[in-house]
Each structure stands twice: as structure tokens, then as C-alpha cells.
Design a protein around this motif. Structure first.
Motif, mmCIF file in Angstrom:
data_model
loop_
_atom_site.group_PDB
_atom_site.id
_atom_site.type_symbol
_atom_site.label_atom_id
_atom_site.label_comp_id
_atom_site.label_asym_id
_atom_site.label_seq_id
_atom_site.Cartn_x
_atom_site.Cartn_y
_atom_site.Cartn_z
ATOM 1 N N ARG A 37 -3.321 -21.679 -7.200
ATOM 2 C CA ARG A 37 -1.780 -22.301 -6.768
ATOM 3 C C ARG A 37 -1.425 -20.865 -6.273
ATOM 4 O O ARG A 37 -0.552 -21.222 -6.111
ATOM 5 C CB ARG A 37 -1.644 -23.862 -7.148
ATOM 6 N N SER A 38 -1.459 -20.429 -7.240
ATOM 7 C CA SER A 38 -0.383 -18.982 -7.259
ATOM 8 C C SER A 38 -1.506 -17.919 -5.952
ATOM 9 O O SER A 38 -0.350 -16.863 -6.369
ATOM 10 C CB SER A 38 -0.351 -18.186 -8.408
ATOM 11 N N ALA A 39 -1.954 -18.231 -5.216
ATOM 12 C CA ALA A 39 -2.643 -17.191 -5.011
ATOM 13 C C ALA A 39 -1.693 -16.606 -3.620
ATOM 14 O O ALA A 39 -0.939 -17.598 -3.240
ATOM 15 C CB ALA A 39 -4.110 -17.324 -4.618
ATOM 16 N N GLU A 40 -2.289 -15.514 -2.990
ATOM 17 C CA GLU A 40 -1.158 -15.277 -2.180
ATOM 18 C C GLU A 40 -2.106 -13.757 -1.580
ATOM 19 O O GLU A 40 -2.732 -13.569 -1.535
ATOM 20 C CB GLU A 40 0.249 -14.125 -2.085
ATOM 21 N N VAL A 41 -1.688 -14.181 -0.341
ATOM 22 C CA VAL A 41 -3.136 -13.056 0.530
ATOM 23 C C VAL A 41 -2.503 -11.814 1.196
ATOM 24 O O VAL A 41 -1.108 -12.107 2.061
ATOM 25 C CB VAL A 41 -3.188 -13.906 2.370
ATOM 26 N N ASP A 93 -0.660 -1.406 -2.608
ATOM 27 C CA ASP A 93 0.247 -1.197 -3.900
ATOM 28 C C ASP A 93 1.464 -2.077 -3.898
ATOM 29 O O ASP A 93 1.404 -2.887 -4.901
ATOM 30 C CB ASP A 93 0.173 0.564 -4.548
ATOM 31 N N ALA A 94 2.759 -1.923 -3.167
ATOM 32 C CA ALA A 94 3.436 -2.401 -2.775
ATOM 33 C C ALA A 94 3.659 -4.009 -2.885
ATOM 34 O O ALA A 94 3.854 -4.699 -4.058
ATOM 35 C CB ALA A 94 4.201 -1.945 -2.048
ATOM 36 N N ALA A 95 2.504 -4.495 -2.460
ATOM 37 C CA ALA A 95 2.074 -5.989 -2.207
ATOM 38 C C ALA A 95 1.225 -6.392 -3.653
ATOM 39 O O ALA A 95 1.611 -7.443 -3.603
ATOM 40 C CB ALA A 95 1.622 -6.472 -1.006
ATOM 41 N N ILE A 96 0.217 -5.774 -3.570
ATOM 42 C CA ILE A 96 -0.410 -6.021 -5.470
ATOM 43 C C ILE A 96 1.014 -6.096 -6.870
ATOM 44 O O ILE A 96 0.928 -7.139 -6.752
ATOM 45 C CB ILE A 96 -1.426 -5.059 -5.339
ATOM 46 N N ARG A 102 4.804 -11.633 -10.525
ATOM 47 C CA ARG A 102 5.499 -13.078 -10.450
ATOM 48 C C ARG A 102 4.157 -14.004 -11.122
ATOM 49 O O ARG A 102 4.007 -14.578 -10.777
ATOM 50 C CB ARG A 102 5.591 -13.863 -8.670
ATOM 51 N N GLY A 103 3.019 -13.449 -11.992
ATOM 52 C CA GLY A 103 2.063 -13.940 -12.011
ATOM 53 C C GLY A 103 1.042 -14.638 -10.745
ATOM 54 O O GLY A 103 0.148 -15.506 -11.335
#
Length: 324
Positions: A37-41, A93-96, A102-103
């Protein structure tokens, strides 16, 4: 050995979804995000990073994202110049960092192997092609703890799918979109940078040079107008013009297949140099999905195969990866 293992656990975990264009990477990323649920692309496609040409570059539509946050997707102005590998490394890098702070779990998704390497490789020089130096003794070390998922489709099936997908994109409005993006002042092939390298732009630029849109195009997003170039094309009885249109479409299909071949070759080189790429065979899924367009009931079949053979396996692989 112990210190090396400890260092690996200190690095942020990143799931990387790779594969040739049209294999189902975006669909898998959304399906995985529904399980984690906490995954982001994070988009790693070189063309999808730019604003504009959403249909032609096959960006996943907001309605299909199911609320999953996306980063570096349509976020750069193409008029600002071409994004360099160093810029992508910095933005990635900034996105990761943002996602992991935020976990949440970063899902790096795209077919641009060079972009993926520029972000993940520990040592990087944008003046060199990392892939040119790949080999068993030269496997690049990674800055992140990565799990690689490779969505693969056999080339004959993928080529047939590419042809159908180009037709679908044109039916959805890619022709009008490209007409709006056409700009007579920027049709010099030597000057193509950034978004102008996207498949569909150079092929239809040659068409529009012979048959210009009203006003010569604007070099941006197609302006709102009840007048549609697709409708005009369908009403056109000029066989020469129809031939020029068909030639542009044929070129797009040919170039899309060549791109897919290059992407697969690069992924195989990564695997050959020792990276652990978990291969997910989606050939049967794509074959059934194409049949579903002609056979009633095939839609349920391909969705079931997709869930079992691709999504289910991916979920198990990622779950183990997160608990290592």
C-alpha cells in the motif's frame, strides 16, 4: 562479510520493473502498489519524463493509476532542453529520498536501461555509456538495495502487439496530438532533442511537412478545437496523401519494434554481467489479450493468467526482498 551485509541493509530498498516497451510494466507497477500500500512509482522512461504527447508516449492515464503517486512522469518542460543522465540521477535520488522518508517503497519503472543505470550505479560518468563497459568483470555496484523484475514477452508476440498498440494510440488521438506538436521551425533531424526523439514525432513530422496542420503547428499541445485532423484524414480521398499517412504509420511500427529489440538486448546484457533479474514471462498474457479483442470471454482468461503468472510471482518476490 558481516560489514558488507550490514551496509546492504543500510541502503534504501528499491524495486525496479524493467522490460521492453509495451510489455506491461506500468500495469504491474499499479498491481504491485495495490499489494504494498505504501508503494510509489518513479518513472524511468526517457520520453515520459516530459510534459506533452501523453498518448504518443503511452503515459499511464491518471484514471488508471488507482491513486498511486507517480514521480518524474510528465514533470519536465520539453522546451527547457534535453534531460541529461546526471539530471535524472539527481531527480531520481530526490524522489527515492522523498518516498523512503515517508516509509514508502519506491518502484522504479521504465524501459530506458541507461536511465536506470545512471540512477542506480555507484560510479557514474555521463560522458561514458555504462552499458558499453558491461561484462562479467565489470558489473556496476549499486547505490541502493535493489530487486529487479524483468517483464518479458517473446519478440514475435511483442512485435504483433506493438503493431496493434500503434493503431490503438492513433485511434485514441495520437494523430491530433502530434499535429498540435508539429512545428515547422523544429523539423531539422540534427536538432531533435528530448521529446522530439519520441517515436511518432519524426515519422509524422515528415508527413506534416508535406501536409501542414492549420497555422503550421504550434510546437506545443494541440489547441482545443472542434476541427480534428483524424476526421480530416478519414475524409481525405487523395491516394498520395493516404499513402504518406500509411508510410508514417509503418515507420512508427518498425521503429517501435526496433526499440523493443534494443531494450531487450540491453536487459540481457545486464543479466549476463551477473545482475539478478527475476524474469516474468508475460507472453501468454499478451497473446490472450490480443485475442480478447476478437473473442468474447478471452478478457477474463488473460487477466487470470496475468494475476497468477506475473502479479502473483512478483508479489512473492518483493515480499521476500522486503524481509531480507
Amino acid at each position: 562479510m558481516a560489514s558488507s551485509s550490514a551496509a546492504a541493509h543500510c541502503r534504501p530498498k528499491v524495486v525496479v520493473i524493467m522490460g521492453a516497451t509495451g510489455c506491461g510494466k506500468s500495469r504491474l507497477s499499479i498491481d504491485l502498489a495495490s499489494h504494498f500500500r505504501s508503494a510509489e512509482v518513479i518513472n524511468s522512461d526517457k520520453m515520459q519524463v516530459y510534459q506533452g504527447l501523453d498518448i504518443s508516449t503511452n503515459k499511464i492515464a491518471p484514471a488508471d493509476r488507482r491513486g498511486v503517486p507517480h514521480h518524474l512522469l510528465g514533470s519536465l518542460d520539453p522546451d527547457d532542453g534535453e534531460m541529461t543522465p546526471s539530471q535524472f540521477r539527481s531527480l531520481g535520488d530526490a524522489a527515492i529520498s522523498d518516498i523512503t522518508s515517508r516509509g514508502s517503497l519506491p518502484l522504479l519503472v521504465g524501459g530506458s536501461t541507461s536511465s536506470i543505470l545512471s540512477l542506480l550505479a555507484e560510479r557514474f560518468d555521463q560522458e561514458e555509456d555504462v552499458l558499453d563497459r558491461l561484462g562479467p568483470p565489470a558489473r556496476p555496484k549499486l547505490r541502493y538495495d535493489c530487486c529487479f523484475l524483468w517483464v518479458d514477452v517473446s519478440l514475435p508476440v511483442l512485435e504483433e502487439h506493438q503493431s496493434k498498440r500503434v493503431d490503438e494510440m492513433l485511434d485514441k488521438g495520437a494523430f491530433d496530438e502530434l499535429a498540435g506538436y508539429y512545428d515547422l521551425r523544429r523539423t531539422d533531424p540534427e536538432g531533435w532533442t528530448g521529446l522530439r526523439k519520441a517515436i511518432g514525432v519524426p515519422e509524422f513530422d515528415r508527413y506534416f511537412k508535406k501536409y501542414p496542420p492549420p497555422g503550421g503547428g504550434g510546437g506545443g499541445v494541440c489547441p482545443a478545437s472542434p476541427w480534428r485532423w483524424e476526421d480530416a484524414r478519414k475524409r481525405d480521398d487523395d491516394p498520395v496523401r493516404q499513402g504518406a499517412y500509411k508510410e508514417a504509420v509503418w515507420e512508427i511500427k518498425k521503429n517501435a519494434c526496433q526499440l523493443a529489440k534494443r531494450q531487450i538486448e540491453k536487459i540481457q546484457r545486464l543479466r549476463g554481467c551477473g545482475w539478478e533479474l527475476r524474469k516474468l514471462d508475460a507472453t501468454e498474457v499478451v497473446r490472450l489479450a490480443m485475442a480478447a479483442e476478437e473473442e468474447v470471454g478471452s478478457g477474463v482468461r488473460w487477466q487470470g493468467v496475468w494475476k497468477r503468472q506475473v502479479v502473483g510471482r512478483s508479489v512473492n518476490i518483493v515480499r521476500r526482498f522486503l524481509h531480507e
